[in-house]
Design a protein around this motif. Structure first.
Motif, PDB file in Angstrom:
ATOM      1  N   LEU A  13      42.036 -23.572 -42.083  1.00 39.47           N
ATOM      2  CA  LEU A  13      42.125 -22.826 -40.625  1.00 39.47           C
ATOM      3  C   LEU A  13      43.530 -23.393 -39.944  1.00 39.47           C
ATOM      4  O   LEU A  13      43.759 -24.537 -39.994  1.00 39.47           O
ATOM      5  CB  LEU A  13      40.646 -23.260 -39.401  1.00 39.47           C
ATOM      6  N   LYS A  14      43.506 -22.390 -38.709  1.00 31.92           N
ATOM      7  CA  LYS A  14      44.619 -23.238 -38.015  1.00 31.92           C
ATOM      8  C   LYS A  14      44.858 -24.365 -36.858  1.00 31.92           C
ATOM      9  O   LYS A  14      43.492 -24.288 -36.206  1.00 31.92           O
ATOM     10  CB  LYS A  14      45.518 -22.032 -37.639  1.00 31.92           C
ATOM     11  N   ILE A  15      44.617 -25.694 -36.891  1.00 27.80           N
ATOM     12  CA  ILE A  15      43.833 -26.893 -36.339  1.00 27.80           C
ATOM     13  C   ILE A  15      45.569 -27.537 -35.785  1.00 27.80           C
ATOM     14  O   ILE A  15      46.842 -27.455 -35.898  1.00 27.80           O
ATOM     15  CB  ILE A  15      43.817 -27.463 -37.563  1.00 27.80           C
ATOM     16  N   GLU A  16      44.733 -27.679 -34.014  1.00 34.71           N
ATOM     17  CA  GLU A  16      46.230 -28.612 -33.407  1.00 34.71           C
ATOM     18  C   GLU A  16      45.354 -29.484 -33.045  1.00 34.71           C
ATOM     19  O   GLU A  16      44.249 -29.575 -32.523  1.00 34.71           O
ATOM     20  CB  GLU A  16      46.050 -27.400 -32.690  1.00 34.71           C
ATOM     21  N   GLU A  17      45.913 -30.765 -33.696  1.00 31.72           N
ATOM     22  CA  GLU A  17      46.283 -31.915 -33.324  1.00 31.72           C
ATOM     23  C   GLU A  17      46.985 -32.384 -31.818  1.00 31.72           C
ATOM     24  O   GLU A  17      45.899 -34.335 -31.759  1.00 31.72           O
ATOM     25  CB  GLU A  17      45.978 -32.478 -34.242  1.00 31.72           C
ATOM     26  N   ASN A  18      47.495 -32.372 -32.242  1.00 34.78           N
ATOM     27  CA  ASN A  18      48.517 -32.945 -30.742  1.00 34.78           C
ATOM     28  C   ASN A  18      48.173 -32.734 -29.520  1.00 34.78           C
ATOM     29  O   ASN A  18      47.156 -32.396 -28.656  1.00 34.78           O
ATOM     30  CB  ASN A  18      49.854 -32.278 -31.183  1.00 34.78           C
ATOM     31  N   PRO A  19      47.876 -34.366 -29.036  1.00 33.55           N
ATOM     32  CA  PRO A  19      46.994 -34.513 -28.135  1.00 33.55           C
ATOM     33  C   PRO A  19      47.482 -33.837 -26.938  1.00 33.55           C
ATOM     34  O   PRO A  19      46.804 -33.163 -25.639  1.00 33.55           O
ATOM     35  CB  PRO A  19      47.379 -36.396 -27.940  1.00 33.55           C
ATOM     36  N   VAL A  20      49.129 -33.871 -26.604  1.00 33.14           N
ATOM     37  CA  VAL A  20      49.255 -33.159 -25.482  1.00 33.14           C
ATOM     38  C   VAL A  20      48.142 -31.345 -25.763  1.00 33.14           C
ATOM     39  O   VAL A  20      48.384 -30.914 -24.556  1.00 33.14           O
ATOM     40  CB  VAL A  20      50.191 -32.922 -25.583  1.00 33.14           C
ATOM     41  N   LEU A  21      48.958 -30.621 -26.622  1.00 33.31           N
ATOM     42  CA  LEU A  21      48.599 -29.697 -27.114  1.00 33.31           C
ATOM     43  C   LEU A  21      47.208 -29.767 -26.588  1.00 33.31           C
ATOM     44  O   LEU A  21      46.951 -28.437 -25.882  1.00 33.31           O
ATOM     45  CB  LEU A  21      49.245 -28.495 -28.034  1.00 33.31           C
ATOM     46  N   VAL A  22      46.363 -30.253 -27.010  1.00 36.54           N
ATOM     47  CA  VAL A  22      45.081 -29.785 -27.163  1.00 36.54           C
ATOM     48  C   VAL A  22      44.271 -30.524 -25.798  1.00 36.54           C
ATOM     49  O   VAL A  22      43.420 -29.738 -24.803  1.00 36.54           O
ATOM     50  CB  VAL A  22      44.443 -31.644 -28.316  1.00 36.54           C
ATOM     51  N   LYS A  23      45.105 -31.248 -25.159  1.00 39.99           N
ATOM     52  CA  LYS A  23      44.165 -31.587 -23.439  1.00 39.99           C
ATOM     53  C   LYS A  23      45.156 -29.866 -22.363  1.00 39.99           C
ATOM     54  O   LYS A  23      43.992 -30.079 -22.120  1.00 39.99           O
ATOM     55  CB  LYS A  23      45.633 -32.664 -22.970  1.00 39.99           C
ATOM     56  N   GLN A  24      46.123 -29.338 -22.987  1.00 42.52           N
ATOM     57  CA  GLN A  24      46.517 -28.835 -22.101  1.00 42.52           C
ATOM     58  C   GLN A  24      45.122 -27.516 -22.382  1.00 42.52           C
ATOM     59  O   GLN A  24      45.073 -27.071 -21.860  1.00 42.52           O
ATOM     60  CB  GLN A  24      47.651 -27.963 -22.866  1.00 42.52           C
ATOM     61  N   LYS A  25      45.067 -27.540 -23.792  1.00 40.54           N
ATOM     62  CA  LYS A  25      44.025 -25.990 -24.230  1.00 40.54           C
ATOM     63  C   LYS A  25      42.916 -26.911 -23.874  1.00 40.54           C
ATOM     64  O   LYS A  25      41.100 -25.874 -23.755  1.00 40.54           O
ATOM     65  CB  LYS A  25      44.118 -25.906 -25.722  1.00 40.54           C
ATOM     66  N   SER A  26      42.693 -27.842 -23.010  1.00 42.72           N
ATOM     67  CA  SER A  26      40.883 -27.795 -22.953  1.00 42.72           C
ATOM     68  C   SER A  26      40.795 -27.887 -21.489  1.00 42.72           C
ATOM     69  O   SER A  26      39.713 -28.536 -20.698  1.00 42.72           O
ATOM     70  CB  SER A  26      40.977 -29.841 -22.715  1.00 42.72           C
ATOM     71  N   ARG A  27      41.910 -27.803 -20.743  1.00 39.92           N
ATOM     72  CA  ARG A  27      41.765 -27.002 -19.621  1.00 39.92           C
ATOM     73  C   ARG A  27      41.774 -25.543 -18.851  1.00 39.92           C
ATOM     74  O   ARG A  27      42.866 -25.016 -20.147  1.00 39.92           O
ATOM     75  CB  ARG A  27      43.564 -27.333 -18.835  1.00 39.92           C
ATOM     76  N   ASP A  28      40.926 -25.362 -17.860  1.00 39.84           N
ATOM     77  CA  ASP A  28      41.336 -24.341 -16.854  1.00 39.84           C
ATOM     78  C   ASP A  28      41.453 -24.541 -15.441  1.00 39.84           C
ATOM     79  O   ASP A  28      42.484 -25.474 -15.470  1.00 39.84           O
ATOM     80  CB  ASP A  28      39.226 -23.327 -17.343  1.00 39.84           C
ATOM     81  N   PHE A  29      41.685 -23.219 -14.943  1.00 35.62           N
ATOM     82  CA  PHE A  29      41.991 -23.686 -13.640  1.00 35.62           C
ATOM     83  C   PHE A  29      40.490 -24.511 -12.792  1.00 35.62           C
ATOM     84  O   PHE A  29      40.629 -23.900 -11.701  1.00 35.62           O
ATOM     85  CB  PHE A  29      41.489 -22.373 -12.804  1.00 35.62           C
ATOM     86  N   TYR A  30      40.079 -25.434 -13.561  1.00 31.56           N
ATOM     87  CA  TYR A  30      39.359 -25.949 -12.567  1.00 31.56           C
ATOM     88  C   TYR A  30      39.558 -26.926 -11.120  1.00 31.56           C
ATOM     89  O   TYR A  30      38.887 -27.108 -10.850  1.00 31.56           O
ATOM     90  CB  TYR A  30      38.907 -26.905 -13.593  1.00 31.56           C
ATOM     91  N   TRP A  31      41.161 -27.083 -11.399  1.00 31.84           N
ATOM     92  CA  TRP A  31      41.342 -27.674 -10.627  1.00 31.84           C
ATOM     93  C   TRP A  31      41.786 -27.171  -8.838  1.00 31.84           C
ATOM     94  O   TRP A  31      41.877 -27.277  -7.257  1.00 31.84           O
ATOM     95  CB  TRP A  31      43.086 -28.125 -10.511  1.00 31.84           C
ATOM     96  N   TYR A  32      41.342 -26.099  -9.232  1.00 38.17           N
ATOM     97  CA  TYR A  32      40.908 -24.739  -7.653  1.00 38.17           C
ATOM     98  C   TYR A  32      39.936 -26.310  -6.749  1.00 38.17           C
ATOM     99  O   TYR A  32      39.891 -25.744  -5.502  1.00 38.17           O
ATOM    100  CB  TYR A  32      39.984 -24.137  -7.886  1.00 38.17           C
TER     101      TYR A  32
END
Ligand code: FAD
Length: 464
Positions: A13-32
């Motif tokens: 399956l298509k997996i991403e493990e680059n920590p920078v990209l994983v962190k990006q995808k671990s975020r939403d607009f929570y900083w509102y």
């Protein structure tokens, strides 16, 4: 959690493990929310997996069950309560590649969960001249699965109410997280199990929703010298039986002038406005109602010159949480609340009490068959203590607050256990691996919602 075992089980399956990209995808607009920003700044997943099909989702869920890996589903990550943030790490299940439209016929559309709302509308307009009944103001970026998993209502709610109203969602197909994951088609009463459940009890792969007649909606802004005239006009439009509108949002001065830089040429700083979307034939009757209410039509997209309209965002991107987003861009200290007022008098009372500390923004939505004032007022944030105090004063005065500074389903909602969603989680996610920390009733059944203390999920895993 046995991450290595999980990875072996989903090999291919298509997996991403680059920590920078994983962190990006671990975020939403929570900083509102300044509160969520402080609490969730350092959460991140271990990897992102991108299923291409329902079979892939089944494989992911089976592997997670065996290896004890938390799974947090993600659509486009535009939720603003930290809903899509992986509090205990594990895997983000990014549905962004599952975008197929399965059928458009008979006034309904069936779409894979990752389909972007605007694209769904484009397709239904082209095929049958229809569009979705309701969409969030993040129409151009949000997914249909994320809207049903994390949203509540939006543009169109003045006519159709919210997602939870029976009839607005017809079928949700989801995958459970069990030793042998099941694929369930939820319909009728069962829909409530998964609507606005933050993906805590199943991963949605497909949804079926009804469509309605599409129009070339005209963006209209009506300006008022008195803020209460703007509120009363909004109510009048909501009640007007012959008026076909898709959006009605009163916004108090000086918000429109200070925070909508491209529109400020249309009105003065001391004017409050009502932002509307109207069917082309409804604009002239609307202008009559506006004149009766002492409002002036400041802008209408059907009559504006190309020069006047150049660079303007669509009207719906002035409303809903886009009002907050535009204010935040100018003044990063701003945040907001979500409220429900019994009537205009209750709203006026809060406006008088807080003045410019809590500038008014409402959306007219249909609630139990009648148009009601749902508030998304801005809030000039000074401290968490003051924020709590403002919320308490609203509640003490009978105003309902759906707290957007909390990441749990209950605190952001009705502040009580949702038995149906909890019972379904017990059966669909017996190990509690789906979006951990978002359902208090699962983690801490004895939590006292009356005690007014904030729930902090003990399983939050922070990564520096
Ligand atoms: P995500 O943020 O990715 O996910 C939302 C939640 O659903 C998460 O808990 C996630 O885990 C879960 N989820 C996502 N996909 C699935 C799936 N396939 N299966 C199970 N669970 C899943 N919301 C409104 O309701 N109305 C509005 O008008 C509105 N306006 C907004 C304006 C702005 C500027 C912003 C920042 C937010 C707004 N929101 C609004 C919130 C949000 O944009 C919407 O709810 C949007 O529909 C979420 O879709 P998404 O694809 O980004 O979901």
């Amino acid at each position: 959690m046995d991450l290595a075992g999980f990875k072996r089980a989903i090999e291919g399956l298509k997996i991403e493990e680059n920590p920078v990209l994983v962190k990006q995808k671990s975020r939403d607009f929570y900083w509102y929310s300044p509160v969520l920003k402080r609490q969730l700044e350092n959460v991140t997943a271990d990897l992102v997996v991108n299923p291409q099909s329902e079979e892939d989702v089944v494989r992911i869920c089976a592997a997670a069950f065996v290896h004890g890996v938390p799974l947090t589903p993600r659509g486009a990550g535009t939720g603003n309560y930290g809903q899509a943030m992986p509090l205990s790490g594990g895997a983000i299940v990014n549905l962004a590649d599952m975008v197929k439209l399965k059928s458009i016929a008979g006034g309904t559309v069936v779409a894979e969960a990752g389909a972007i709302l605007e694209q769904v509308d484009n397709a239904t307009r082209a095929a049958i001249g229809e569009e979705m009944r309701i969409h969030p103001s993040t129409y151009r970026t949000a997914s249909i699965g994320g809207f049903i998993g994390g949203g509540s209502g939006g543009v169109g709610s003045v006519r159709w109410g919210g997602l939870r109203n029976l009839g607005n969602v017809l079928r949700i197909r989801l995958v459970t997280c069990e030793a042998v994951p099941r694929i369930l088609d939820l319909t009728g009463e069962d829909l409530h199990k998964a609507i606005h459940a933050y993906g805590t009890n199943g991963i949605i792969t497909e949804v079926e929703i009804p469509t309605t007649g599409a129009y070339d909606w005209v963006d209209v802004i009506v300006a008022f010298d008195s803020v209460m005239d703007a509120v009363h006009f909004s109510e009048t439009v909501g009640h007007a039986d012959g008026m076909l509108v898709k959006e009605v949002a009163p916004i108090a001065a000086p918000v429109p002038f200070d925070y909508f830089p491209r529109h400020k040429k249309f009105y003065r700083r001391e004017q409050s406005i009502v932002v509307l979307m109207a069917a082309p034939f409804a604009v002239d009757p609307l202008a009559i109602l506006a004149a009766r209410a002492k409002g002036e039509i400041a802008y209408r997209s059907d009559k504006a010159s190309a020069e006047e309209s150049k660079g303007l965002p669509p009207a719906y991107e002035l409303g809903w949480n886009h009002t907050t987003l535009r204010a935040l861009r100018v003044d990063p200290s701003i945040t907001y609340l979500q409220t429900q007022y019994a009537d205009a008098a209750a709203l006026e009372q809060m406006m008088k009490r807080f003045g410019d500390e809590v500038p008014m923004h409402c959306e007219v939505i249909r609630f139990n068959g009648r148009p009601a004032l749902a508030g998304l007022p801005l809030l000039r944030f000074t401290s968490e203590e003051r924020l709590e105090e403002i919320i308490r004063i609203h509640e003490d005065n009978g105003v309902k607050v759906f707290n957007p500074h909390r990441y749990t389903l209950e605190e952001g909602g009705m502040k009580q256990t949702d038995r149906i969603q909890l019972d379904f989680k017990k059966e669909a996610d017996p190990k509690g691996l789906l979006n951990p920390g978002k359902m208090i009733a699962w983690d801490d059944p004895s939590f006292d919602f009356e005690a007014r203390r904030s729930y902090i999920f003990p399983g939050i895993r922070e990564v520096a």
